[in-house]
Design a protein around this motif. Structure first.
Motif, mmCIF file in Angstrom:
data_model
loop_
_atom_site.group_PDB
_atom_site.id
_atom_site.type_symbol
_atom_site.label_atom_id
_atom_site.label_comp_id
_atom_site.label_asym_id
_atom_site.label_seq_id
_atom_site.Cartn_x
_atom_site.Cartn_y
_atom_site.Cartn_z
ATOM 1 N N GLU A 184 0.833 -1.205 0.000
ATOM 2 C CA GLU A 184 0.000 0.000 0.000
ATOM 3 C C GLU A 184 0.868 1.254 0.000
ATOM 4 O OE1 GLU A 184 -3.398 0.682 2.537
ATOM 5 O OE2 GLU A 184 -3.737 -1.483 2.571
ATOM 6 N N GLU A 185 1.966 1.220 0.754
ATOM 7 C CA GLU A 185 2.868 2.376 0.816
ATOM 8 C C GLU A 185 3.472 2.666 -0.550
ATOM 9 O OE1 GLU A 185 7.204 2.880 2.531
ATOM 10 O OE2 GLU A 185 5.737 2.890 4.164
ATOM 11 N N ALA A 186 3.962 1.620 -1.236
ATOM 12 C CA ALA A 186 4.563 1.799 -2.557
ATOM 13 C C ALA A 186 3.529 2.275 -3.565
ATOM 14 C CB ALA A 186 5.201 0.498 -3.034
ATOM 15 N N ALA A 187 2.278 1.801 -3.438
ATOM 16 C CA ALA A 187 1.231 2.176 -4.383
ATOM 17 C C ALA A 187 0.962 3.678 -4.357
ATOM 18 C CB ALA A 187 -0.046 1.405 -4.080
ATOM 19 N N GLY A 188 1.249 4.356 -3.273
ATOM 20 C CA GLY A 188 1.044 5.795 -3.158
ATOM 21 C C GLY A 188 2.278 6.607 -3.469
ATOM 22 N N ARG A 189 3.250 5.995 -4.158
ATOM 23 C CA ARG A 189 4.513 6.666 -4.474
ATOM 24 C C ARG A 189 4.755 6.614 -5.973
ATOM 25 N NH1 ARG A 189 8.798 6.271 -0.392
ATOM 26 N NH2 ARG A 189 10.042 5.225 -1.962
ATOM 27 N N CYS A 190 5.096 7.774 -6.567
ATOM 28 C CA CYS A 190 5.374 7.852 -8.001
ATOM 29 C C CYS A 190 6.846 8.226 -8.185
ATOM 30 C CB CYS A 190 4.474 8.896 -8.655
ATOM 31 S SG CYS A 190 4.693 9.005 -10.447
ATOM 32 N N GLY A 191 7.606 7.349 -8.798
ATOM 33 C CA GLY A 191 9.023 7.590 -9.025
ATOM 34 C C GLY A 191 9.263 8.451 -10.251
ATOM 35 N N TYR A 192 10.355 9.204 -10.214
ATOM 36 C CA TYR A 192 10.771 10.028 -11.344
ATOM 37 C C TYR A 192 12.284 10.189 -11.297
ATOM 38 C CZ TYR A 192 11.399 13.935 -8.108
ATOM 39 O OH TYR A 192 11.832 14.729 -7.077
ATOM 40 N N GLN A 193 12.880 10.572 -12.426
ATOM 41 C CA GLN A 193 14.315 10.832 -12.487
ATOM 42 C C GLN A 193 14.540 12.310 -12.247
ATOM 43 O OE1 GLN A 193 16.057 12.730 -15.099
ATOM 44 N NE2 GLN A 193 17.930 12.460 -13.961
ATOM 45 N N GLY A 194 15.468 12.617 -11.362
ATOM 46 C CA GLY A 194 15.829 14.002 -11.145
ATOM 47 C C GLY A 194 15.755 14.404 -9.690
ATOM 48 N N ALA A 195 15.903 15.678 -9.470
ATOM 49 C CA ALA A 195 15.844 16.264 -8.132
ATOM 50 C C ALA A 195 14.528 17.031 -7.995
ATOM 51 C CB ALA A 195 17.034 17.207 -7.927
ATOM 52 N N PRO A 196 14.101 17.316 -6.762
ATOM 53 C CA PRO A 196 12.897 18.140 -6.599
ATOM 54 C C PRO A 196 13.031 19.445 -7.386
ATOM 55 C CG PRO A 196 13.535 17.186 -4.502
ATOM 56 C CD PRO A 196 14.645 16.865 -5.475
ATOM 57 N N GLY A 197 11.981 19.784 -8.116
ATOM 58 C CA GLY A 197 11.998 20.968 -8.964
ATOM 59 C C GLY A 197 12.197 20.647 -10.441
ATOM 60 N N PRO A 237 5.855 12.080 -4.663
ATOM 61 C CA PRO A 237 6.915 11.968 -5.671
ATOM 62 C C PRO A 237 8.206 11.467 -5.024
ATOM 63 C CG PRO A 237 6.303 14.290 -5.298
ATOM 64 C CD PRO A 237 5.498 13.451 -4.362
ATOM 65 N N VAL A 238 8.858 10.505 -5.686
ATOM 66 C CA VAL A 238 10.084 9.905 -5.163
ATOM 67 C C VAL A 238 11.185 10.070 -6.214
ATOM 68 C CG1 VAL A 238 11.157 7.803 -4.276
ATOM 69 C CG2 VAL A 238 8.725 8.236 -3.848
ATOM 70 N N ALA A 239 12.256 10.771 -5.840
ATOM 71 C CA ALA A 239 13.350 11.088 -6.764
ATOM 72 C C ALA A 239 14.352 9.938 -6.886
ATOM 73 C CB ALA A 239 14.074 12.337 -6.279
ATOM 74 N N PHE A 240 14.842 9.750 -8.117
ATOM 75 C CA PHE A 240 15.929 8.808 -8.399
ATOM 76 C C PHE A 240 16.940 9.528 -9.290
ATOM 77 C CE2 PHE A 240 12.310 6.183 -7.383
ATOM 78 C CZ PHE A 240 12.857 5.256 -6.511
ATOM 79 N N ASP A 241 18.210 9.193 -9.130
ATOM 80 C CA ASP A 241 19.259 9.869 -9.902
ATOM 81 C C ASP A 241 19.201 9.555 -11.388
ATOM 82 O OD1 ASP A 241 20.301 11.199 -7.723
ATOM 83 O OD2 ASP A 241 21.888 9.736 -7.360
ATOM 84 N N ALA A 246 21.045 20.501 -11.581
ATOM 85 C CA ALA A 246 21.945 21.581 -12.004
ATOM 86 C C ALA A 246 21.640 22.849 -11.218
ATOM 87 C CB ALA A 246 21.808 21.831 -13.504
ATOM 88 N N ALA A 247 20.353 23.143 -11.026
ATOM 89 C CA ALA A 247 19.972 24.329 -10.242
ATOM 90 C C ALA A 247 20.486 24.210 -8.813
ATOM 91 C CB ALA A 247 18.453 24.503 -10.262
ATOM 92 N N ARG A 248 20.346 23.038 -8.232
ATOM 93 C CA ARG A 248 20.843 22.812 -6.866
ATOM 94 C C ARG A 248 22.355 23.027 -6.805
ATOM 95 N NH1 ARG A 248 20.045 17.169 -5.900
ATOM 96 N NH2 ARG A 248 21.975 17.061 -7.039
ATOM 97 N N ASP A 249 23.080 22.476 -7.775
ATOM 98 C CA ASP A 249 24.545 22.609 -7.794
ATOM 99 C C ASP A 249 24.966 24.067 -7.958
ATOM 100 O OD1 ASP A 249 24.623 19.866 -7.530
ATOM 101 O OD2 ASP A 249 25.248 19.489 -9.609
ATOM 102 N N ARG A 269 10.030 26.243 -11.053
ATOM 103 C CA ARG A 269 9.900 25.671 -9.713
ATOM 104 C C ARG A 269 11.277 25.390 -9.096
ATOM 105 N NH1 ARG A 269 5.342 21.530 -9.600
ATOM 106 N NH2 ARG A 269 4.034 23.324 -9.276
ATOM 107 N N ALA A 270 12.261 25.060 -9.915
ATOM 108 C CA ALA A 270 13.613 24.804 -9.393
ATOM 109 C C ALA A 270 14.209 26.067 -8.786
ATOM 110 C CB ALA A 270 14.519 24.257 -10.495
ATOM 111 N N ALA A 271 13.916 27.216 -9.383
ATOM 112 C CA ALA A 271 14.418 28.484 -8.824
ATOM 113 C C ALA A 271 13.820 28.714 -7.442
ATOM 114 C CB ALA A 271 14.078 29.650 -9.752
#
Length: 193
Positions: A10-23, A39-43, A142-145, A161-163
């Protein structure tokens, strides 16, 4: 022979993975298209897809095509080779911004960092202001860096949104070369999403 689908908690079902950082654009797509999911970030795209296959997230949202540059690689190939079912897709407008640490001036910028796909969408703009494109793993990363470095000669090409997330100043809005710049995101799931 295909792998059996993992059991999605159930916990995983409520999580959407994406590539990148917040923003990142994929982060924005998760918030807008799946507001009920965390939203769950992956490198990397491969890590996001791997997390879905392992049952760590209930779905992943991956950009596969852009109206300006064509296929978004390696994402499109990884989606095709994943063996996962595409549940849905959506074309989303992509508006790029040039951002830098607060106090930076456009005249001082020497480099602009971003994901290669984003840099490919604003080639003419960057050439026109004499700024060198520098590839990074992600737009928001890149914005974070750039924010962490605090170097007034470095900028990032990323969504607005990244700004906000990384407290950067917008030097120019809508720097994409194509005014109708859009990206197609696909939603992959190992169960009904």
């Amino acid at each position: 022979m295909t792998d059996a689908a993992p059991i999605v908690s159930e916990e995983a079902a409520g999580r959407c993975g994406y590539q990148g950082a917040p923003g990142a654009f994929s982060y924005e797509a998760c918030l807008d298209l799946r507001p009920w999911d965390e939203p769950v970030a992956f490198d990397t795209f491969a890590e996001a897809i791997g997390a879905l296959k392992a049952g760590e997230v209930g779905c992943v949202l991956i950009p596969v095509e852009n109206s300006t540059i064509g296929r978004v690689e390696p994402a499109a190939t990884l989606v095709e080779q994943s063996g996962l079912v595409q549940v849905s897709d959506a074309w989303r407008p992509i508006r790029l911004a040039l951002m830098a640490p607060r106090g930076a001036r456009l005249a001082d910028i020497r480099t602009a960092e971003s994901h290669p796909a984003a840099l490919g969408q604003c080639v003419n703009f960057l050439a026109g202001i004499g700024v060198k494109a520098v590839e990074a793993f992600d737009t928001a990363g890149a914005a974070r860096d750039v924010a962490e470095a605090g170097d007034m000669t470095r900028a990032a090409v990323a969504p607005l949104r990244a700004a906000e997330v990384y407290e950067l100043s917008i030097l120019r809005h809508d720097i994409q070369d194509n005014s109708d710049n859009r990206t197609r995101f696909v939603l992959l799931s190992s169960a009904d999403a």
